[in-house]
Design a protein around this motif. Structure first.
Motif, PDB file in Angstrom:
ATOM      1  N   LEU B 114       5.614  -7.777  11.624  1.00 20.89           N
ATOM      2  CA  LEU B 114       5.239  -8.024  10.144  1.00 20.89           C
ATOM      3  C   LEU B 114       6.427  -8.770   9.739  1.00 20.89           C
ATOM      4  O   LEU B 114       6.056  -9.733   9.000  1.00 20.89           O
ATOM      5  CB  LEU B 114       4.809  -6.838   9.414  1.00 20.89           C
ATOM      6  CG  LEU B 114       4.205  -6.826   8.177  1.00 20.89           C
ATOM      7  CD1 LEU B 114       2.730  -7.175   8.583  1.00 20.89           C
ATOM      8  CD2 LEU B 114       4.197  -5.567   7.713  1.00 20.89           C
ATOM      9  N   THR B 117       6.501 -12.317  11.232  1.00 24.75           N
ATOM     10  CA  THR B 117       5.494 -13.042  10.852  1.00 24.75           C
ATOM     11  C   THR B 117       5.656 -13.435   9.509  1.00 24.75           C
ATOM     12  O   THR B 117       5.278 -14.659   9.018  1.00 24.75           O
ATOM     13  CB  THR B 117       4.098 -12.546  11.164  1.00 24.75           C
ATOM     14  OG1 THR B 117       4.280 -12.372  12.690  1.00 24.75           O
ATOM     15  CG2 THR B 117       3.359 -13.788  11.092  1.00 24.75           C
ATOM     16  N   SER B 122       8.742 -18.329  12.174  1.00 24.37           N
ATOM     17  CA  SER B 122       8.369 -17.538  13.342  1.00 24.37           C
ATOM     18  C   SER B 122       7.022 -17.001  13.146  1.00 24.37           C
ATOM     19  O   SER B 122       6.862 -16.460  12.127  1.00 24.37           O
ATOM     20  CB  SER B 122       9.574 -16.563  13.590  1.00 24.37           C
ATOM     21  OG  SER B 122       9.811 -15.655  12.356  1.00 24.37           O
ATOM     22  N   VAL B 123       6.230 -16.689  14.100  1.00 20.10           N
ATOM     23  CA  VAL B 123       4.928 -16.168  14.291  1.00 20.10           C
ATOM     24  C   VAL B 123       4.869 -15.422  15.484  1.00 20.10           C
ATOM     25  O   VAL B 123       5.182 -15.821  16.526  1.00 20.10           O
ATOM     26  CB  VAL B 123       3.828 -17.347  14.229  1.00 20.10           C
ATOM     27  CG1 VAL B 123       2.393 -16.416  14.344  1.00 20.10           C
ATOM     28  CG2 VAL B 123       3.473 -18.038  12.798  1.00 20.10           C
ATOM     29  N   PHE B 124       4.493 -14.098  15.177  1.00 21.95           N
ATOM     30  CA  PHE B 124       4.520 -13.050  16.215  1.00 21.95           C
ATOM     31  C   PHE B 124       2.998 -13.473  16.987  1.00 21.95           C
ATOM     32  O   PHE B 124       1.971 -13.378  16.390  1.00 21.95           O
ATOM     33  CB  PHE B 124       4.268 -11.744  15.624  1.00 21.95           C
ATOM     34  CG  PHE B 124       4.275 -10.606  16.478  1.00 21.95           C
ATOM     35  CD1 PHE B 124       5.383 -10.195  17.579  1.00 21.95           C
ATOM     36  CD2 PHE B 124       2.991  -9.911  17.078  1.00 21.95           C
ATOM     37  CE1 PHE B 124       5.163  -9.358  18.287  1.00 21.95           C
ATOM     38  CE2 PHE B 124       2.763  -9.068  17.692  1.00 21.95           C
ATOM     39  CZ  PHE B 124       3.793  -8.637  18.607  1.00 21.95           C
ATOM     40  N   VAL B 125       2.994 -13.629  18.345  1.00 26.84           N
ATOM     41  CA  VAL B 125       1.962 -14.099  19.218  1.00 26.84           C
ATOM     42  C   VAL B 125       1.432 -12.930  19.945  1.00 26.84           C
ATOM     43  O   VAL B 125       0.243 -12.441  19.889  1.00 26.84           O
ATOM     44  CB  VAL B 125       2.288 -15.399  19.996  1.00 26.84           C
ATOM     45  CG1 VAL B 125       0.954 -15.507  20.658  1.00 26.84           C
ATOM     46  CG2 VAL B 125       2.700 -16.468  19.116  1.00 26.84           C
ATOM     47  N   GLU B 126       2.140 -12.231  20.419  1.00 29.21           N
ATOM     48  CA  GLU B 126       1.721 -11.389  21.695  1.00 29.21           C
ATOM     49  C   GLU B 126       2.653 -10.348  22.063  1.00 29.21           C
ATOM     50  O   GLU B 126       3.866 -10.714  22.198  1.00 29.21           O
ATOM     51  CB  GLU B 126       1.158 -12.245  22.898  1.00 29.21           C
ATOM     52  CG  GLU B 126       0.444 -11.285  23.878  1.00 29.21           C
ATOM     53  CD  GLU B 126      -0.866 -10.828  23.865  1.00 29.21           C
ATOM     54  OE1 GLU B 126      -1.032  -9.901  22.947  1.00 29.21           O
ATOM     55  OE2 GLU B 126      -1.767 -11.492  24.387  1.00 29.21           O
ATOM     56  N   LEU B 135       6.418 -11.915  22.439  1.00 22.95           N
ATOM     57  CA  LEU B 135       6.125 -13.248  22.461  1.00 22.95           C
ATOM     58  C   LEU B 135       5.975 -13.984  20.823  1.00 22.95           C
ATOM     59  O   LEU B 135       5.325 -13.389  20.241  1.00 22.95           O
ATOM     60  CB  LEU B 135       5.049 -14.028  23.181  1.00 22.95           C
ATOM     61  CG  LEU B 135       4.798 -13.220  24.675  1.00 22.95           C
ATOM     62  CD1 LEU B 135       3.764 -13.991  25.414  1.00 22.95           C
ATOM     63  CD2 LEU B 135       5.692 -13.633  25.483  1.00 22.95           C
ATOM     64  N   HIS B 137       6.276 -17.393  18.430  1.00 21.16           N
ATOM     65  CA  HIS B 137       6.399 -18.885  18.233  1.00 21.16           C
ATOM     66  C   HIS B 137       7.425 -19.256  17.307  1.00 21.16           C
ATOM     67  O   HIS B 137       7.067 -18.730  15.888  1.00 21.16           O
ATOM     68  CB  HIS B 137       4.831 -19.240  17.923  1.00 21.16           C
ATOM     69  CG  HIS B 137       4.769 -20.784  17.910  1.00 21.16           C
ATOM     70  ND1 HIS B 137       5.199 -21.654  17.016  1.00 21.16           N
ATOM     71  CD2 HIS B 137       4.668 -21.741  18.961  1.00 21.16           C
ATOM     72  CE1 HIS B 137       4.974 -22.715  17.215  1.00 21.16           C
ATOM     73  NE2 HIS B 137       4.824 -22.782  18.415  1.00 21.16           N
ATOM     74  N   LEU B 138       8.258 -20.073  17.419  1.00 19.13           N
ATOM     75  CA  LEU B 138       9.010 -20.508  16.594  1.00 19.13           C
ATOM     76  C   LEU B 138       8.779 -22.173  16.378  1.00 19.13           C
ATOM     77  O   LEU B 138       8.591 -22.692  17.285  1.00 19.13           O
ATOM     78  CB  LEU B 138      10.512 -20.346  17.104  1.00 19.13           C
ATOM     79  CG  LEU B 138      10.890 -18.915  17.426  1.00 19.13           C
ATOM     80  CD1 LEU B 138      12.494 -19.058  17.827  1.00 19.13           C
ATOM     81  CD2 LEU B 138      10.789 -18.027  16.287  1.00 19.13           C
TER      82      LEU B 138
END
Lengths: 89, 164, 113
Positions: B114, B117, B122-126, B135, B137-138
């Protein structure tokens, strides 16, 4: 808020809404399309917030609240469906 | 027991905020509806117990610090992403990096997801449970090791005391 | 005074929302668009809601607070759902030299042990 700013803001957000709709139509992948749909609800919530701020009544924010909830569930269901063809597994 | 009362009070607060009235009838009604929902849903609303570090008071005391740190991250990240979107900083090496789970519990992973993201950039993928990695994503993954160190520092400094 | 504050917050919200929408138009793939869309968009909407509640009555403030709290919890979950769906369906990252530590382990010397 002053009238000038309000009219500029309404027109500007309407233009943004149009841009997002175009983006929704020309999205290259389904992920991008779901994302544009999510952004569309966000921009609509912004528009409703502007309307509520102008006439100082809260009913527009009721709609915004419902839209936020619905948009969230819609995004989740769409992306889950895209992921493994079952929205709620 | 305390947890149940707090949850019922929270649901009642939500009810009152939605109605936006502090009428006593609405207050009572909200608490009743909240309690009824809790009884009906039973254990489903409560997360699984994890081994907690620290007492409940120290966790509550550190909670505002965690929230403040997350808000600061959100502001800094928004500034950075805005500059990148407006062509003022390059977007030439975005990417997915692995961050070790480390000492995070299940709930810690959820809170980390949370927080990372919510802050832009930065987004939390998996979760990769097999290799024990998150994992992410930056938008700027040009130096994955520095990003890993930054996230680990955030966890050690703010999150570990509240949500291990 | 409050009118000025509302104006400033409205313009700030418009700016952030515009940046978010422009990012979606400009960035090439779903992963990078997510950064711009949900985050800049979220703060922009929060600023607009704050502008609405600056001089407002209790009903507006309560609902604006509720919407911001709700969005703060739901936008990360929604972004994560979109990102995971795109990742699992194998959508490609369209930036020329994108970093990817999840595939091609031999090609990525910077991967941590």
């Amino acid at each position: 808020m002053s009238n000038v700013v309000f009219y500029i803001a309404i027109v500007w957000v309407a233009v943004l809404l149009g841009v997002v709709v175009v983006q929704l139509a020309i999205a290259r992948t389904i992920g991008q399309r779901i994302l544009a749909l999510d952004l569309l609800t966000l921009v609509l919530i912004g528009l409703l917030a502007l309307a509520a701020g102008e006439d100082q009544r809260s009913y527009a924010l009721d709609a915004a609240l419902a839209l936020a909830l619905l948009g969230f569930v819609a995004t989740l269901a769409a992306s889950r469906y895209y992921e493994d063809r079952e929205p709620f597994s | 027991m305390i947890r149940g009362v707090a949850a019922a009070a929270g649901l009642g607060l939500l009810y009152v905020l939605t109605l936006a009235s502090t009428d006593p009838v609405d207050l009572v009604m909200g608490t009743v509806v909240g309690g009824a929902l809790l009884l009906a849903l039973g254990n489903r609303l409560r997360p699984a117990r994890t081994s907690d570090v620290g007492t409940i008071t120290s966790r509550i005391a550190w909670f505002p610090v965690l929230i403040g740190a997350i808000l600061f991250d959100v502001l800094v990240g928004t500034w950075d992403v805005a500059l990148r979107v407006l062509h003022l900083r390059p977007v030439d090496r975005p990417g997915i990096i692995r961050v070790p789970i480390g000492a995070r519990s299940e709930r810690g992973i959820a809170v980390s997801a949370l927080a990372t993201t919510l802050s832009p950039g930065s987004v939390f993928v998996e979760v990769d449970h097999e290799r024990g990695d998150l994992l992410l994503h930056l938008i700027d993954a040009s130096d994955p090791d520095a990003s890993r160190a930054r996230l680990q520092r955030f966890y050690d400094r703010y999150q570990r005391r509240v949500f291990p | 005074m409050t009118a000025v504050a509302a104006d400033v917050l409205t313009l700030l919200g418009l700016l952030l929302l515009t940046v978010g929408v422009y990012g979606v138009v400009r960035l090439p793939d779903a992963y990078t668009q997510l950064h711009s869309a949900s985050k800049a968009g979220f703060l922009g909407v929060a600023a607009l809601l704050a502008a609405a509640s600056v001089s407002g009555e209790g009903a507006i403030i309560a609902r604006a607070f509720l919407i911001v709290a709700l969005l703060a919890v739901t936008t990360p979950v929604a972004s994560h759902a979109v990102a995971r769906a795109a990742y699992r369906r194998g959508e490609r990252m369209r930036t020329p030299n994108a970093v990817n530590e999840t595939k091609d382990r031999d090609v990525q010397p910077t991967r941590s042990p």
